[in-house]
Design a protein around this motif. Structure first.
Motif, PDB file in Angstrom:
ATOM      1  N   ARG A  51       0.814  -1.222   0.000  1.00  0.00           N
ATOM      2  CA  ARG A  51       0.000   0.000   0.000  1.00  0.00           C
ATOM      3  C   ARG A  51       0.841   1.263   0.000  1.00  0.00           C
ATOM      4  N   THR A  52       2.013   1.204   0.607  1.00  0.00           N
ATOM      5  CA  THR A  52       2.850   2.410   0.707  1.00  0.00           C
ATOM      6  C   THR A  52       4.193   2.256   0.008  1.00  0.00           C
ATOM      7  N   GLY A  53       4.586   1.035  -0.291  1.00  0.00           N
ATOM      8  CA  GLY A  53       5.890   0.790  -0.877  1.00  0.00           C
ATOM      9  C   GLY A  53       7.016   0.731   0.144  1.00  0.00           C
ATOM     10  N   LEU A  54       6.693   0.896   1.428  1.00  0.00           N
ATOM     11  CA  LEU A  54       7.716   0.887   2.473  1.00  0.00           C
ATOM     12  C   LEU A  54       8.108  -0.534   2.867  1.00  0.00           C
ATOM     13  N   ALA A  55       9.362  -0.696   3.238  1.00  0.00           N
ATOM     14  CA  ALA A  55       9.805  -1.927   3.893  1.00  0.00           C
ATOM     15  C   ALA A  55       9.575  -1.700   5.385  1.00  0.00           C
ATOM     16  N   LEU A  56       8.637  -2.442   5.971  1.00  0.00           N
ATOM     17  CA  LEU A  56       8.235  -2.236   7.368  1.00  0.00           C
ATOM     18  C   LEU A  56       9.165  -2.919   8.357  1.00  0.00           C
ATOM     19  N   GLY A  57       9.840  -3.943   7.908  1.00  0.00           N
ATOM     20  CA  GLY A  57      10.708  -4.717   8.774  1.00  0.00           C
ATOM     21  C   GLY A  57      11.178  -5.945   8.030  1.00  0.00           C
ATOM     22  N   THR A  58      11.390  -7.033   8.783  1.00  0.00           N
ATOM     23  CA  THR A  58      11.921  -8.254   8.182  1.00  0.00           C
ATOM     24  C   THR A  58      11.347  -9.498   8.850  1.00  0.00           C
ATOM     25  N   VAL A  59      11.505 -10.601   8.157  1.00  0.00           N
ATOM     26  CA  VAL A  59      11.489 -11.908   8.782  1.00  0.00           C
ATOM     27  C   VAL A  59      12.916 -12.411   8.616  1.00  0.00           C
ATOM     28  N   CYS A  60      13.427 -13.072   9.654  1.00  0.00           N
ATOM     29  CA  CYS A  60      14.826 -13.486   9.586  1.00  0.00           C
ATOM     30  C   CYS A  60      15.055 -14.756  10.391  1.00  0.00           C
ATOM     31  N   VAL A  61      16.115 -15.446  10.026  1.00  0.00           N
ATOM     32  CA  VAL A  61      16.596 -16.587  10.789  1.00  0.00           C
ATOM     33  C   VAL A  61      18.087 -16.403  11.021  1.00  0.00           C
ATOM     34  N   VAL A  62      18.549 -16.912  12.160  1.00  0.00           N
ATOM     35  CA  VAL A  62      19.941 -16.740  12.568  1.00  0.00           C
ATOM     36  C   VAL A  62      20.451 -18.072  13.102  1.00  0.00           C
ATOM     37  N   ASP A  63      21.721 -18.341  12.825  1.00  0.00           N
ATOM     38  CA  ASP A  63      22.355 -19.529  13.385  1.00  0.00           C
ATOM     39  C   ASP A  63      23.666 -19.123  14.047  1.00  0.00           C
ATOM     40  N   THR A  64      24.076 -19.905  15.008  1.00  0.00           N
ATOM     41  CA  THR A  64      25.340 -19.650  15.708  1.00  0.00           C
ATOM     42  C   THR A  64      26.498 -20.382  15.039  1.00  0.00           C
ATOM     43  N   GLU A  65      26.199 -21.074  13.958  1.00  0.00           N
ATOM     44  CA  GLU A  65      27.208 -21.753  13.146  1.00  0.00           C
ATOM     45  C   GLU A  65      27.106 -21.227  11.721  1.00  0.00           C
ATOM     46  N   PRO A  66      28.192 -21.243  10.959  1.00  0.00           N
ATOM     47  CA  PRO A  66      28.084 -20.882   9.541  1.00  0.00           C
ATOM     48  C   PRO A  66      27.094 -21.818   8.849  1.00  0.00           C
ATOM     49  N   ARG A  67      26.332 -21.279   7.906  1.00  0.00           N
ATOM     50  CA  ARG A  67      25.312 -22.045   7.191  1.00  0.00           C
ATOM     51  C   ARG A  67      25.388 -21.730   5.714  1.00  0.00           C
ATOM     52  N   LEU A  68      25.231 -22.713   4.897  1.00  0.00           N
ATOM     53  CA  LEU A  68      25.051 -22.493   3.464  1.00  0.00           C
ATOM     54  C   LEU A  68      23.548 -22.490   3.217  1.00  0.00           C
ATOM     55  N   TRP A  69      22.968 -21.306   3.180  1.00  0.00           N
ATOM     56  CA  TRP A  69      21.515 -21.194   3.049  1.00  0.00           C
ATOM     57  C   TRP A  69      21.064 -21.614   1.653  1.00  0.00           C
ATOM     58  N   GLY A  70      21.863 -21.271   0.642  1.00  0.00           N
ATOM     59  CA  GLY A  70      21.563 -21.660  -0.731  1.00  0.00           C
ATOM     60  C   GLY A  70      20.308 -21.023  -1.291  1.00  0.00           C
ATOM     61  N   ARG A  71      20.026 -21.411  -2.517  1.00  0.00           N
ATOM     62  CA  ARG A  71      18.841 -20.870  -3.212  1.00  0.00           C
ATOM     63  C   ARG A  71      17.546 -21.287  -2.519  1.00  0.00           C
ATOM     64  N   SER A  72      17.539 -22.488  -1.967  1.00  0.00           N
ATOM     65  CA  SER A  72      16.309 -22.932  -1.300  1.00  0.00           C
ATOM     66  C   SER A  72      16.044 -22.104  -0.044  1.00  0.00           C
ATOM     67  N   GLY A  73      17.097 -21.760   0.696  1.00  0.00           N
ATOM     68  CA  GLY A  73      16.926 -20.898   1.864  1.00  0.00           C
ATOM     69  C   GLY A  73      16.417 -19.524   1.474  1.00  0.00           C
ATOM     70  N   LEU A  74      16.984 -18.984   0.405  1.00  0.00           N
ATOM     71  CA  LEU A  74      16.554 -17.671  -0.085  1.00  0.00           C
ATOM     72  C   LEU A  74      15.087 -17.716  -0.527  1.00  0.00           C
ATOM     73  N   ALA A  75      14.720 -18.749  -1.267  1.00  0.00           N
ATOM     74  CA  ALA A  75      13.327 -18.877  -1.707  1.00  0.00           C
ATOM     75  C   ALA A  75      12.392 -19.019  -0.512  1.00  0.00           C
ATOM     76  N   THR A  76      12.813 -19.772   0.481  1.00  0.00           N
ATOM     77  CA  THR A  76      11.992 -19.977   1.677  1.00  0.00           C
ATOM     78  C   THR A  76      11.763 -18.671   2.428  1.00  0.00           C
ATOM     79  N   ILE A  77      12.826 -17.910   2.677  1.00  0.00           N
ATOM     80  CA  ILE A  77      12.673 -16.675   3.464  1.00  0.00           C
ATOM     81  C   ILE A  77      11.821 -15.661   2.711  1.00  0.00           C
ATOM     82  N   LYS A  78      11.958 -15.586   1.399  1.00  0.00           N
ATOM     83  CA  LYS A  78      11.129 -14.672   0.606  1.00  0.00           C
ATOM     84  C   LYS A  78       9.662 -15.094   0.658  1.00  0.00           C
ATOM     85  N   ALA A  79       9.417 -16.385   0.528  1.00  0.00           N
ATOM     86  CA  ALA A  79       8.040 -16.879   0.579  1.00  0.00           C
ATOM     87  C   ALA A  79       7.420 -16.619   1.947  1.00  0.00           C
TER      88      ALA A  79
END
Length: 188
Positions: A135-163
């Motif tokens: 409605r406004t075009g603003l980015a209001l915030g985020t959804v996010c995930v964090v790990d305490t270990e390095p992670r290879l999120w990959g394309r599937s991780g990116l697709a998941t977080i966007k969805a």
């Protein structure tokens, strides 16, 4: 703005939309208190991503507020401890960029390696996507995930977080101005 010790590397992005976003969040009654629906969403996000931490984060001009939060021990922090400075973490970068951010190992990125959350919470990897208000075009915030270990999120991780960000915005769309009278031409 926060710069590194040399004063050359901008660590926290300039946020010209902060005041407008703060007004929109107020109108939608978001980012001021924890909400059970957002906590449950963060729980599901952590499960889907296989991450120990997940959040629904709204960012006004000065601070971030995790209205939804998942922690590995399942303890829900108080409202006071869900608010952090705008220069902590990576979500302000997602909001400023208006694009998802994938950090497999935050130490690989000089801009992000020195962020306070690396030492304070042990953050090693991050995956976040913006919550874009159509409605406004603003980015209001985020959804996010964090790990305490390095992670290879990959394309599937990116697709998941966007969805998941898109899914959460379906919930947010029903708040505040159900008539839809506010549009890009008349941001609230």
């Amino acid at each position: 703005m926060t710069y590194d010790a040399t004063g050359r590397l901008l660590l926290t992005p300039v946020d010209k939309e902060g005041p407008e976003r703060a007004r929109r969040l107020l109108r939608l009654d978001l980012g001021r208190r924890p909400e059970a629906a957002f906590d449950l969403f963060a729980d599901r996000l952590a499960e889907v991503a296989g991450a120990p931490f997940a959040g629904v984060n709204f960012i006004d001009g000065d601070r971030q507020f995790f209205a939804g939060l998942h922690t590995p021990d399942g303890v829900r922090p108080s409202a006071a401890s869900r608010s952090v400075a705008r220069d902590h973490g990576y979500c302000p970068h997602v909001v400023a960029r208006r694009k998802a951010l994938v950090l497999d190992d935050v130490r690989d990125y000089p801009r992000f390696a020195g962020n306070p959350v690396v030492d304070e919470t042990g953050t090693r990897s991050y995956l976040g996507a913006p919550l874009l208000d159509d409605r406004t075009g603003l980015a209001l915030g985020t959804v996010c995930v964090v790990d305490t270990e390095p992670r290879l999120w990959g394309r599937s991780g990116l697709a998941t977080i966007k969805a998941m960000a898109g899914e959460l915005m379906h919930i947010v769309r029903g708040r505040g101005d159900p008539t839809g009278k506010f549009s890009r031409a008349h941001p609230s």
